[in-house]
Scaffold this active site. Structure first.
Site, mmCIF file in Angstrom:
data_model
loop_
_atom_site.group_PDB
_atom_site.id
_atom_site.type_symbol
_atom_site.label_atom_id
_atom_site.label_comp_id
_atom_site.label_asym_id
_atom_site.label_seq_id
_atom_site.Cartn_x
_atom_site.Cartn_y
_atom_site.Cartn_z
ATOM 1 N N ASN A 211 0.851 -1.194 0.000
ATOM 2 C CA ASN A 211 0.000 0.000 0.000
ATOM 3 C C ASN A 211 0.883 1.239 0.000
ATOM 4 O O ASN A 211 2.114 1.140 -0.022
ATOM 5 C CB ASN A 211 -0.967 -0.020 1.186
ATOM 6 C CG ASN A 211 -0.221 -0.084 2.503
ATOM 7 O OD1 ASN A 211 0.549 0.801 2.842
ATOM 8 N ND2 ASN A 211 -0.424 -1.168 3.245
ATOM 9 N N ASP A 281 -4.002 -6.260 4.971
ATOM 10 C CA ASP A 281 -5.041 -7.082 5.600
ATOM 11 C C ASP A 281 -5.122 -8.462 4.955
ATOM 12 O O ASP A 281 -5.658 -9.389 5.545
ATOM 13 C CB ASP A 281 -6.399 -6.376 5.482
ATOM 14 C CG ASP A 281 -6.459 -5.165 6.389
ATOM 15 O OD1 ASP A 281 -6.016 -5.271 7.553
ATOM 16 O OD2 ASP A 281 -6.911 -4.092 5.936
ATOM 17 N N PHE A 324 -4.106 3.193 14.844
ATOM 18 C CA PHE A 324 -4.502 4.238 13.905
ATOM 19 C C PHE A 324 -5.670 3.680 13.098
ATOM 20 O O PHE A 324 -5.774 2.456 12.939
ATOM 21 C CB PHE A 324 -3.353 4.591 12.951
ATOM 22 C CG PHE A 324 -2.409 5.634 13.493
ATOM 23 C CD1 PHE A 324 -1.648 5.388 14.618
ATOM 24 C CD2 PHE A 324 -2.284 6.863 12.853
ATOM 25 C CE1 PHE A 324 -0.772 6.345 15.109
ATOM 26 C CE2 PHE A 324 -1.418 7.836 13.336
ATOM 27 C CZ PHE A 324 -0.655 7.571 14.463
ATOM 28 N N LYS A 342 -11.178 -3.871 18.714
ATOM 29 C CA LYS A 342 -9.782 -4.289 18.870
ATOM 30 C C LYS A 342 -9.285 -4.066 20.298
ATOM 31 O O LYS A 342 -8.121 -4.293 20.603
ATOM 32 C CB LYS A 342 -8.895 -3.549 17.867
ATOM 33 C CG LYS A 342 -9.246 -3.896 16.416
ATOM 34 C CD LYS A 342 -8.406 -3.140 15.421
ATOM 35 C CE LYS A 342 -8.845 -3.425 13.992
ATOM 36 N NZ LYS A 342 -7.796 -4.041 13.177
HETATM 37 O O1 PMT Z 1 3.109 6.008 6.505
HETATM 38 P P1 PMT Z 1 2.508 7.319 6.020
HETATM 39 O O2 PMT Z 1 2.680 7.524 4.551
HETATM 40 O O3 PMT Z 1 2.969 8.487 6.845
HETATM 41 O O4 PMT Z 1 0.920 7.222 6.245
HETATM 42 C C1 PMT Z 1 0.392 7.217 7.530
HETATM 43 C C2 PMT Z 1 -0.791 6.226 7.678
HETATM 44 C C3 PMT Z 1 -1.967 6.698 6.835
HETATM 45 C C4 PMT Z 1 -0.370 4.829 7.229
HETATM 46 C C5 PMT Z 1 -1.141 6.193 9.212
HETATM 47 O O5 PMT Z 1 -1.496 7.477 9.627
HETATM 48 C C6 PMT Z 1 -2.284 5.230 9.481
HETATM 49 O O6 PMT Z 1 -3.458 5.553 9.386
HETATM 50 N N1 PMT Z 1 -1.939 3.978 9.853
HETATM 51 C C7 PMT Z 1 -2.899 2.865 9.999
HETATM 52 C C8 PMT Z 1 -3.205 2.269 8.657
HETATM 53 C C9 PMT Z 1 -4.158 1.059 8.752
HETATM 54 O O7 PMT Z 1 -3.735 -0.027 8.528
HETATM 55 O O8 PMT Z 1 -5.327 1.385 9.173
HETATM 56 P P2 PMT Z 1 -6.541 0.281 9.430
HETATM 57 O O9 PMT Z 1 -7.710 1.125 9.776
HETATM 58 O O10 PMT Z 1 -6.615 -0.636 8.269
HETATM 59 O O11 PMT Z 1 -6.036 -0.545 10.681
HETATM 60 C C10 PMT Z 1 -6.374 -0.201 12.020
HETATM 61 C C11 PMT Z 1 -5.227 -0.515 12.959
HETATM 62 O O12 PMT Z 1 -4.959 -1.920 12.950
HETATM 63 C C12 PMT Z 1 -3.925 0.174 12.614
HETATM 64 O O13 PMT Z 1 -3.313 0.629 13.809
HETATM 65 C C13 PMT Z 1 -3.082 -0.911 11.981
HETATM 66 O O14 PMT Z 1 -1.680 -0.702 12.230
HETATM 67 C C14 PMT Z 1 -3.596 -2.167 12.684
HETATM 68 N N2 PMT Z 1 -3.518 -3.381 11.864
HETATM 69 C C15 PMT Z 1 -4.025 -3.437 10.610
HETATM 70 C C16 PMT Z 1 -3.914 -4.613 9.878
HETATM 71 C C17 PMT Z 1 -3.319 -5.736 10.476
HETATM 72 N N3 PMT Z 1 -3.193 -6.868 9.807
HETATM 73 N N4 PMT Z 1 -2.859 -5.664 11.732
HETATM 74 C C18 PMT Z 1 -2.965 -4.527 12.438
HETATM 75 O O15 PMT Z 1 -2.538 -4.464 13.604
#
Ligand code: PMT
Length: 400
Positions: A211, A281, A324, A342
């Site tokens: 991504n 994911d 995040f 979570k």
């Molecule tokens: O890296 P940059 O270019 O500065 O961009 C920053 C960002 C947009 C990546 C950052 O600000 C951000 O939003 N990070 C989280 C991205 C994400 O995966 O969001 P999500 O809503 O899909 O996931 C929610 C949370 O679960 C996140 O904390 C993620 O790290 C975590 N996660 C997601 C997938 C996974 N398999 N395991 C996880 O722990």
């Protein structure tokens, strides 16, 4: 909250000493960047430095009078140092370092250094032969033993055409050292795991899905934690960013599974986990051993990767947990759902389809979602966003 309020150097008066080295021209950029960070900068030039850059350039850059004479205003050596929050000498020649280490005060800059009571940052810059000279090294050691903060020098090609150690540190490193010197160390003795960047999920040895995450947000959070004195473990997916200065544990990973394993390895010792990474994911169910031929019919069956945040959330005993949420649109409701599902303590919501926010930009517009409140912030630099986030996290960690 006004944007300027979160500029790390807001309301700080910085006294910048510029000495006679080729790197003196870099002080214009240093001044500009310090002002961007909210600081006010007053410059003292040595006579030698005027061979490399004019006082007028530094006066225009700083917007303040530039000082260099000890006798023009007889009390300036006291008044300037009394009004400063921090002194930085960049570039710092072997001469000024020698004078400083031996208490010699024979011009305005060396006199101000002696009368200054706060923290001093020095950015040495010289030829490698001078830098490696044992007498110079003794001087440097002496200053460090008195709490002077050294940044750089770097290795590389030098002005004289030789290669070696002696290039003044990058301006961003000098700024980071200044910010760190002026920061409250309220996270000292705290261990914080930070994840950053994307993951790569391989189809075959040369192809992967990933991504747009650059790591900028996570690295900014890591720098903010380091400034506050935390012991930081940065677990990063592929990123072109430089590892933050002062970082002891830097773990590079590629896949979501590797990120999960690294996080869980360090988890027992952590006080907080901040998951700014964007782990994939889904990953292809199977990674081909050899490069797939394009004539092959491509049908990929994906499987879910481990959800690292949820995995930590489910633990009986766990560190303070911050996730995040990257949402397309103002879906605070979805971000709040993630907080509950979570079992995190806080979610940092960012709308990644809003201009200047989210992936691969230097700015972000975040809303902090806690169990009992939501705090929106305006668009700000990722460094400032990390700062507002750390302000809140530090309050929780102090209570734990
Ligand atoms: O890296 P940059 O270019 O500065 O961009 C920053 C960002 C947009 C990546 C950052 O600000 C951000 O939003 N990070 C989280 C991205 C994400 O995966 O969001 P999500 O809503 O899909 O996931 C929610 C949370 O679960 C996140 O904390 C993620 O790290 C975590 N996660 C997601 C997938 C996974 N398999 N395991 C996880 O722990």
């Amino acid at each position: 909250m006004a944007k300027d309020k979160k500029k790390v150097l807001k309301n700080n008066n910085i006294l910048l000493g510029v000495t006679g080295g080729v790197a003196a021209y870099k002080s214009v950029d240093l001044i500009r960047r310090l002002k961007d960070e909210g600081a006010s900068v007053t410059v003292i030039m040595t006579d030698a430095s005027k061979n490399f850059i004019t006082p007028l350039s530094l006066e225009i850059a700083s917007g303040n009078k530039v000082y260099s004479s000890l006798f023009e205003d007889p009390m300036s050596h006291i008044a300037l140092s009394r009004n400063a929050d921090l002194m930085v000498i960049a570039p710092a020649t072997a001469n000024i370092i020698g004078k400083f280490a031996n208490g010699i005060a024979d011009d305005l800059l060396s006199t101000c250094i002696l009368s200054f009571k706060g923290k001093v940052v020095i950015a040495p810059a010289m030829n490698w032969r001078m830098y490696e000279n044992p007498i110079f090294q003794e001087n440097l050691k002496r200053l460090i033993s008195h709490g002077v903060i050294q940044v750089g020098p770097d290795k590389g090609s030098l002005a004289c055409g030789e290669e070696g150690i002696g290039r003044m540190a990058d301006i961003s490193e000098v700024i980071e050292a200044i910010k760190s010197a002026l920061s409250n160390k309220d996270l000292s003795k705290k261990k914080v795991i930070i994840t950053a960047g994307p993951t790569r999920e391989y189809l075959d040895p040369v192809r992967f899905i990933s991504n747009r995450s650059s790591g900028k947000m996570g690295y900014a959070v890591a720098r903010a934690c380091l400034r506050r004195g935390a012991d930081v473990i940065l677990i990063s997916g592929p990123s072109s960013l430089q590892s933050p200065q002062g970082l002891k544990s830097f773990v590079k990973v590629e896949t979501a599974q590797e990120m999960r394993d690294a996080v869980f390895k360090y988890l027992p010792e952590a006080d907080a986990v901040i998951m700014a990474a964007a782990p994939a994911d889904f990953s292809p169910g199977k990674k081909e051993k050899t490069k797939m031929d394009k004539s092959e019919k491509l049908l990929v069956k994906f499987k879910n990767t481990p959800d690292i945040l949820s995995g930590i959330g489910r633990l009986k005993r766990r560190p303070f947990l911050i996730g995040f949420a990257a949402e397309t649109g103002d879906r605070l409701d979805k971000a709040r759902k993630k907080l509950i599902q979570k079992n995190a303590d806080m979610i940092v919501f960012n709308n990644v389809s809003s201009a200047g926010s989210g992936f691969d930009v230097d700015t972000n517009k975040i809303t902090l979602i806690e169990r009992d409140r939501e705090t929106p912030f305006p668009l700000m630099s990722k460094d400032e966003a990390a700062e507002v986030l750390l302000e809140v996290i530090a309050k929780y960690l102090r209570k734990r």
